[in-house]
Design a protein around this motif. Structure first.
Motif, PDB file in Angstrom:
ATOM      1  N   THR A 122       0.854  -1.184   0.000  1.00 37.68           N
ATOM      2  CA  THR A 122       0.000   0.000   0.000  1.00 37.68           C
ATOM      3  C   THR A 122       0.888   1.231   0.000  1.00 37.68           C
ATOM      4  O   THR A 122       1.788   1.347   0.829  1.00 37.68           O
ATOM      5  CB  THR A 122      -0.924   0.038   1.230  1.00 37.68           C
ATOM      6  N   VAL A 123       0.641   2.129  -0.936  1.00 42.44           N
ATOM      7  CA  VAL A 123       1.385   3.385  -1.024  1.00 42.44           C
ATOM      8  C   VAL A 123       0.491   4.513  -0.535  1.00 42.44           C
ATOM      9  O   VAL A 123      -0.644   4.660  -1.012  1.00 42.44           O
ATOM     10  CB  VAL A 123       1.844   3.665  -2.469  1.00 42.44           C
ATOM     11  N   PHE A 124       0.972   5.306   0.410  1.00 47.81           N
ATOM     12  CA  PHE A 124       0.267   6.482   0.909  1.00 47.81           C
ATOM     13  C   PHE A 124       0.955   7.721   0.358  1.00 47.81           C
ATOM     14  O   PHE A 124       2.170   7.881   0.497  1.00 47.81           O
ATOM     15  CB  PHE A 124       0.299   6.540   2.437  1.00 47.81           C
ATOM     16  N   THR A 125       0.185   8.614  -0.269  1.00 42.38           N
ATOM     17  CA  THR A 125       0.770   9.845  -0.779  1.00 42.38           C
ATOM     18  C   THR A 125      -0.217  10.996  -0.647  1.00 42.38           C
ATOM     19  O   THR A 125      -1.430  10.802  -0.757  1.00 42.38           O
ATOM     20  CB  THR A 125       1.214   9.684  -2.245  1.00 42.38           C
ATOM     21  N   ASN A 126       0.288  12.183  -0.360  1.00 41.09           N
ATOM     22  CA  ASN A 126      -0.579  13.353  -0.218  1.00 41.09           C
ATOM     23  C   ASN A 126      -0.942  13.909  -1.593  1.00 41.09           C
ATOM     24  O   ASN A 126      -0.122  13.934  -2.502  1.00 41.09           O
ATOM     25  CB  ASN A 126       0.107  14.433   0.618  1.00 41.09           C
ATOM     26  N   ASP A 127      -2.185  14.334  -1.722  1.00 40.17           N
ATOM     27  CA  ASP A 127      -2.692  14.834  -3.002  1.00 40.17           C
ATOM     28  C   ASP A 127      -3.774  15.872  -2.728  1.00 40.17           C
ATOM     29  O   ASP A 127      -4.867  15.543  -2.276  1.00 40.17           O
ATOM     30  CB  ASP A 127      -3.256  13.670  -3.825  1.00 40.17           C
ATOM     31  N   ALA A 128      -3.463  17.124  -2.991  1.00 40.60           N
ATOM     32  CA  ALA A 128      -4.392  18.216  -2.689  1.00 40.60           C
ATOM     33  C   ALA A 128      -5.632  18.198  -3.566  1.00 40.60           C
ATOM     34  O   ALA A 128      -6.614  18.887  -3.263  1.00 40.60           O
ATOM     35  CB  ALA A 128      -3.677  19.560  -2.821  1.00 40.60           C
ATOM     36  N   THR A 129      -5.632  17.431  -4.655  1.00 41.99           N
ATOM     37  CA  THR A 129      -6.799  17.365  -5.532  1.00 41.99           C
ATOM     38  C   THR A 129      -7.869  16.405  -5.014  1.00 41.99           C
ATOM     39  O   THR A 129      -8.988  16.380  -5.517  1.00 41.99           O
ATOM     40  CB  THR A 129      -6.392  16.946  -6.955  1.00 41.99           C
ATOM     41  N   VAL A 130      -7.511  15.612  -4.005  1.00 40.10           N
ATOM     42  CA  VAL A 130      -8.459  14.662  -3.413  1.00 40.10           C
ATOM     43  C   VAL A 130      -9.231  15.362  -2.300  1.00 40.10           C
ATOM     44  O   VAL A 130      -8.654  16.119  -1.510  1.00 40.10           O
ATOM     45  CB  VAL A 130      -7.704  13.438  -2.854  1.00 40.10           C
ATOM     46  N   LYS A 131     -10.539  15.124  -2.224  1.00 38.44           N
ATOM     47  CA  LYS A 131     -11.360  15.780  -1.212  1.00 38.44           C
ATOM     48  C   LYS A 131     -11.001  15.308   0.192  1.00 38.44           C
ATOM     49  O   LYS A 131     -10.865  16.120   1.116  1.00 38.44           O
ATOM     50  CB  LYS A 131     -12.841  15.539  -1.487  1.00 38.44           C
ATOM     51  N   ASP A 132     -10.864  14.011   0.391  1.00 40.11           N
ATOM     52  CA  ASP A 132     -10.485  13.460   1.701  1.00 40.11           C
ATOM     53  C   ASP A 132      -9.501  12.321   1.496  1.00 40.11           C
ATOM     54  O   ASP A 132      -8.301  12.508   1.572  1.00 40.11           O
ATOM     55  CB  ASP A 132     -11.724  12.995   2.458  1.00 40.11           C
ATOM     56  N   ILE A 133     -10.011  11.117   1.203  1.00 43.96           N
ATOM     57  CA  ILE A 133      -9.164   9.955   0.944  1.00 43.96           C
ATOM     58  C   ILE A 133      -9.683   9.243  -0.300  1.00 43.96           C
ATOM     59  O   ILE A 133     -10.882   9.003  -0.445  1.00 43.96           O
ATOM     60  CB  ILE A 133      -9.170   8.976   2.137  1.00 43.96           C
ATOM     61  N   ASP A 134      -8.783   8.911  -1.203  1.00 44.66           N
ATOM     62  CA  ASP A 134      -9.126   8.168  -2.411  1.00 44.66           C
ATOM     63  C   ASP A 134      -8.268   6.910  -2.461  1.00 44.66           C
ATOM     64  O   ASP A 134      -7.040   6.986  -2.325  1.00 44.66           O
ATOM     65  CB  ASP A 134      -8.890   9.014  -3.662  1.00 44.66           C
ATOM     66  N   VAL A 135      -8.908   5.757  -2.639  1.00 42.29           N
ATOM     67  CA  VAL A 135      -8.191   4.479  -2.677  1.00 42.29           C
ATOM     68  C   VAL A 135      -8.392   3.842  -4.048  1.00 42.29           C
ATOM     69  O   VAL A 135      -9.522   3.710  -4.524  1.00 42.29           O
ATOM     70  CB  VAL A 135      -8.691   3.515  -1.576  1.00 42.29           C
ATOM     71  N   SER A 136      -7.298   3.456  -4.676  1.00 37.31           N
ATOM     72  CA  SER A 136      -7.352   2.793  -5.978  1.00 37.31           C
ATOM     73  C   SER A 136      -6.265   1.732  -6.033  1.00 37.31           C
ATOM     74  O   SER A 136      -5.390   1.664  -5.160  1.00 37.31           O
ATOM     75  CB  SER A 136      -7.174   3.808  -7.112  1.00 37.31           C
ATOM     76  N   THR A 137      -6.317   0.903  -7.063  1.00 39.35           N
ATOM     77  CA  THR A 137      -5.306  -0.140  -7.252  1.00 39.35           C
ATOM     78  C   THR A 137      -4.756  -0.052  -8.662  1.00 39.35           C
ATOM     79  O   THR A 137      -5.526  -0.006  -9.629  1.00 39.35           O
ATOM     80  CB  THR A 137      -5.895  -1.545  -7.010  1.00 39.35           C
ATOM     81  N   HIS A 138      -3.425   0.000  -8.777  1.00 34.50           N
ATOM     82  CA  HIS A 138      -2.761   0.052 -10.076  1.00 34.50           C
ATOM     83  C   HIS A 138      -1.573  -0.905 -10.055  1.00 34.50           C
ATOM     84  O   HIS A 138      -0.737  -0.859  -9.152  1.00 34.50           O
ATOM     85  CB  HIS A 138      -2.273   1.473 -10.387  1.00 34.50           C
ATOM     86  N   ASP A 139      -1.522  -1.786 -11.054  1.00 33.54           N
ATOM     87  CA  ASP A 139      -0.419  -2.731 -11.190  1.00 33.54           C
ATOM     88  C   ASP A 139      -0.197  -3.542  -9.913  1.00 33.54           C
ATOM     89  O   ASP A 139       0.942  -3.828  -9.522  1.00 33.54           O
ATOM     90  CB  ASP A 139       0.875  -1.999 -11.562  1.00 33.54           C
ATOM     91  N   GLY A 140      -1.290  -3.890  -9.245  1.00 34.02           N
ATOM     92  CA  GLY A 140      -1.206  -4.712  -8.045  1.00 34.02           C
ATOM     93  C   GLY A 140      -0.879  -3.970  -6.772  1.00 34.02           C
ATOM     94  O   GLY A 140      -0.766  -4.584  -5.711  1.00 34.02           O
ATOM     95  N   VAL A 141      -0.734  -2.634  -6.859  1.00 34.80           N
ATOM     96  CA  VAL A 141      -0.399  -1.812  -5.698  1.00 34.80           C
ATOM     97  C   VAL A 141      -1.622  -1.004  -5.277  1.00 34.80           C
ATOM     98  O   VAL A 141      -2.234  -0.320  -6.109  1.00 34.80           O
ATOM     99  CB  VAL A 141       0.757  -0.850  -6.021  1.00 34.80           C
TER     100      VAL A 141
END
Length: 209
Positions: free
Chosen positions: A37-56
């Motif tokens: 699981t990768v956690f990264t800050n992103d000001a374009t997200v309203k609160d928390i956004d969870v997605s899966t890419h290439d198994g991550v």
């Protein structure tokens, strides 16, 4: 192994070497059968956004979700948001086997503070810090005033992360030598591991003249 990686940069955002390192590290671990699981800050997200890419699994969170930027300042607020986003997921689904973070900008500062203060949700989780580019080194090289706010405190946060980590990784001896010339690193669990990369095999065919 359940592996969590904290980073200020991750594709599709490429800010530099940290983003590239995190991408290859995540892919390498997934290929070995680990859950990442990768956690990264992103000001374009309203609160928390969870997605899966290439198994991550990628957790993007708004750095102002803790509403502390007005008194902590921008960079320190990001570190605080990292800690409380990690806490949210630990309380929701349990702790990982290991958390890795960059030293750059001290994004694991509050997480490590909570750990050393023995908060139940994180006190038993090993935290690994991988060195990339400490601000207190590159600011010196670039002739940036290190004692001007907020630079001084960002550098102090980075130093704390280096000292407080359970495991400290450096991609080379040069960086450790530069650090030792400027302050005493009391952390004795230090390992040299070159940055990962993806190697492809290719065949050279001889041309007939």
């Amino acid at each position: 192994m359940n592996y969590w990686l904290l980073t200020s940069e991750y594709p599709p955002f490429f800010g530099g070497g940290i983003s590239t390192y995190c991408y290859y590290t995540a892919q390498m671990l997934v290929e070995k059968g680990h859950t990442v699981t990768v956690f990264t800050n992103d000001a374009t997200v309203k609160d928390i956004d969870v997605s899966t890419h290439d198994g991550v699994r990628i957790v993007r969170f708004n750095p102002d979700r803790t509403q502390t930027a007005s008194f902590l300042g921008h960079v320190t607020n990001i570190s605080y948001a990292f800690a409380h986003t990690v806490r949210h997921f630990i309380e929701k689904e349990g702790a990982p086997h290991l958390i890795e973070a960059q030293e750059y900008l001290g994004i694991a500062y509050y997480l490590l503070q909570y750990k050393h203060l023995l908060y139940d949700w994180c006190k038993d989780v090993p935290v690994l810090i991988t060195m990339h580019s400490p601000s207190f080194l590159y600011m010196e090289y670039n002739h940036v005033p290190m004692y001007r706010y907020p630079n001084y405190w960002i550098c102090e946060m980075e130093r704390f992360c280096l000292q407080a980590a359970d495991i400290l990784i450096s991609p080379g001896q040069f960086m450790l030598s530069e650090l030792s010339a400027r302050f005493t690193l009391n952390n004795t669990n230090v390992t040299l591991i070159p940055n990962p990369f993806s190697a492809k095999h290719f065949k050279l065919e001889r041309q007939q003249g």
